[in-house]
Design a protein around this motif. Structure first.
Motif, short mmCIF file in Angstrom:
data_model
loop_
_atom_site.label_atom_id
_atom_site.label_comp_id
_atom_site.label_asym_id
_atom_site.label_seq_id
_atom_site.Cartn_x
_atom_site.Cartn_y
_atom_site.Cartn_z
N TYR A 48 79.00 8.82 44.09
CA TYR A 48 79.99 8.48 42.24
C TYR A 48 77.93 8.30 41.40
O TYR A 48 77.56 7.20 41.92
CB TYR A 48 80.74 8.24 41.85
CG TYR A 48 82.19 8.47 42.52
CD1 TYR A 48 82.58 8.67 41.81
CD2 TYR A 48 82.42 8.33 44.32
CE1 TYR A 48 84.42 9.23 42.20
CE2 TYR A 48 83.73 8.68 44.50
CZ TYR A 48 84.77 9.43 43.56
OH TYR A 48 86.02 9.86 43.75
N GLU A 49 77.75 8.58 40.58
CA GLU A 49 76.44 7.65 39.77
C GLU A 49 77.81 8.03 38.10
O GLU A 49 78.28 9.16 37.88
CB GLU A 49 75.45 9.27 39.16
CG GLU A 49 74.64 8.46 38.88
CD GLU A 49 73.32 9.16 39.31
OE1 GLU A 49 73.25 9.01 40.38
OE2 GLU A 49 73.00 9.46 38.06
N ILE A 50 77.73 6.07 37.64
CA ILE A 50 78.31 6.23 35.37
C ILE A 50 76.95 6.27 35.12
O ILE A 50 76.51 5.91 35.75
CB ILE A 50 78.91 5.84 36.47
CG1 ILE A 50 80.29 5.57 34.77
CG2 ILE A 50 78.19 4.10 36.40
CD1 ILE A 50 80.80 6.74 35.32
N ARG A 55 80.48 0.46 34.19
CA ARG A 55 80.39 -0.53 35.55
C ARG A 55 80.65 -0.39 36.67
O ARG A 55 81.75 -0.55 36.92
CB ARG A 55 79.83 -1.86 35.55
CG ARG A 55 78.65 -2.13 34.57
CD ARG A 55 77.48 -1.40 35.49
NE ARG A 55 76.38 -1.65 34.41
CZ ARG A 55 75.82 -1.25 34.08
NH1 ARG A 55 76.09 0.64 33.65
NH2 ARG A 55 74.57 -1.22 33.62
N PRO A 56 80.26 0.03 38.20
CA PRO A 56 81.07 0.03 39.53
C PRO A 56 81.72 -0.98 39.87
O PRO A 56 80.85 -2.39 39.38
CB PRO A 56 80.41 1.02 40.48
CG PRO A 56 78.72 0.83 39.84
CD PRO A 56 78.89 0.39 38.18
N ILE A 57 83.14 -1.04 40.13
CA ILE A 57 84.11 -2.50 40.52
C ILE A 57 83.80 -2.00 42.40
O ILE A 57 83.77 -2.76 42.93
CB ILE A 57 84.92 -2.19 40.37
CG1 ILE A 57 84.89 -2.12 38.63
CG2 ILE A 57 85.75 -3.67 40.61
CD1 ILE A 57 84.26 -3.93 38.03
N VAL A 72 78.17 4.97 43.60
CA VAL A 72 79.54 4.38 44.76
C VAL A 72 78.53 5.09 45.53
O VAL A 72 78.82 6.57 45.33
CB VAL A 72 80.32 4.29 43.95
CG1 VAL A 72 81.46 3.58 45.91
CG2 VAL A 72 80.91 3.25 42.98
N ILE A 73 78.17 4.46 46.57
CA ILE A 73 77.72 5.42 47.96
C ILE A 73 78.60 5.99 48.77
O ILE A 73 78.68 4.42 49.36
CB ILE A 73 76.47 5.51 48.52
CG1 ILE A 73 75.19 5.94 46.85
CG2 ILE A 73 75.87 6.49 49.48
CD1 ILE A 73 74.25 5.34 47.34
N VAL A 104 79.53 13.40 40.34
CA VAL A 104 80.16 13.25 41.66
C VAL A 104 79.19 14.25 42.60
O VAL A 104 78.83 15.18 42.22
CB VAL A 104 81.41 12.74 42.60
CG1 VAL A 104 81.63 13.03 43.68
CG2 VAL A 104 82.54 12.04 41.32
N PHE A 105 78.35 13.46 43.34
CA PHE A 105 77.63 14.25 44.52
C PHE A 105 78.38 14.34 46.08
O PHE A 105 78.21 13.57 46.12
CB PHE A 105 75.81 14.14 44.48
CG PHE A 105 75.02 14.60 42.34
CD1 PHE A 105 74.50 15.13 42.70
CD2 PHE A 105 75.80 12.97 42.19
CE1 PHE A 105 73.82 14.85 41.04
CE2 PHE A 105 74.94 12.80 40.51
CZ PHE A 105 74.15 14.01 40.35
N ILE A 106 77.32 15.44 46.29
CA ILE A 106 77.32 15.57 48.49
C ILE A 106 76.41 15.83 48.81
O ILE A 106 75.92 17.27 48.42
CB ILE A 106 79.05 16.71 48.79
CG1 ILE A 106 79.50 16.05 50.05
CG2 ILE A 106 78.63 18.20 48.27
CD1 ILE A 106 80.09 16.90 50.53
#
Length: 131
Positions: A48-50, A55-57, A72-73, A104-106
């Motif tokens: 996930y990239e924002i 901010r990621p929690i 978030v990886i 979101v990437f895969i």
């Protein structure tokens, strides 16, 4: 809002749980991805990239997650079998006004590069309490 796409042969649903969102509030982005291929996918990593408005929690899913700056990886799924659905949930906190975008990437062994499988936007606004 819900965005659904198909990449390769994976079905994807990505949506946020709280939109619009005030500065200081949290929202979660939920991802469901199903392997519709005839073969398994190996070493699948979800990222996930924002953008700067959030901010990621935390992250929850079938493997352990790590937060790195605005990402978030999730650790790899060794074998993602055909017909299996994986569910990921990432919590973000709104930190500044604007239109936040989550991508979101895969990536996996059978594909040479990371593929974007979903995008979702969240409006972030200020309140008198958040200024």
């Amino acid at each position: 809002a819900i965005k659904i796409s198909s990449v390769s042969d994976e079905s994807v649903s990505l949506y946020d749980t709280h939109d619009p969102c005030a500065v200081g509030e949290d929202t979660e982005y939920l991802l469901e991805v199903t392997n519709n291929n005839l073969n398994e996918i190996t070493n699948a990593v979800v990222i996930y990239e924002i953008t700067d408005e959030m901010r990621p929690i935390s992250g929850a899913g079938p493997t352990i997650s790590a937060i790195k700056r605005n990402q978030v990886i999730f650790e790899p799924i060794s074998v993602f079998f055909p017909g299996v659905k994986l569910i990921y949930k990432v919590k973000f906190r709104a930190i500044q006004k604007g239109n936040s975008q989550c991508a979101v990437f895969i990536k996996y062994d059978q594909c040479a590069k990371a593929l974007i499988i979903g995008q979702e936007g969240t409006s972030v606004y200020e309140t008198s309490d958040s200024k």
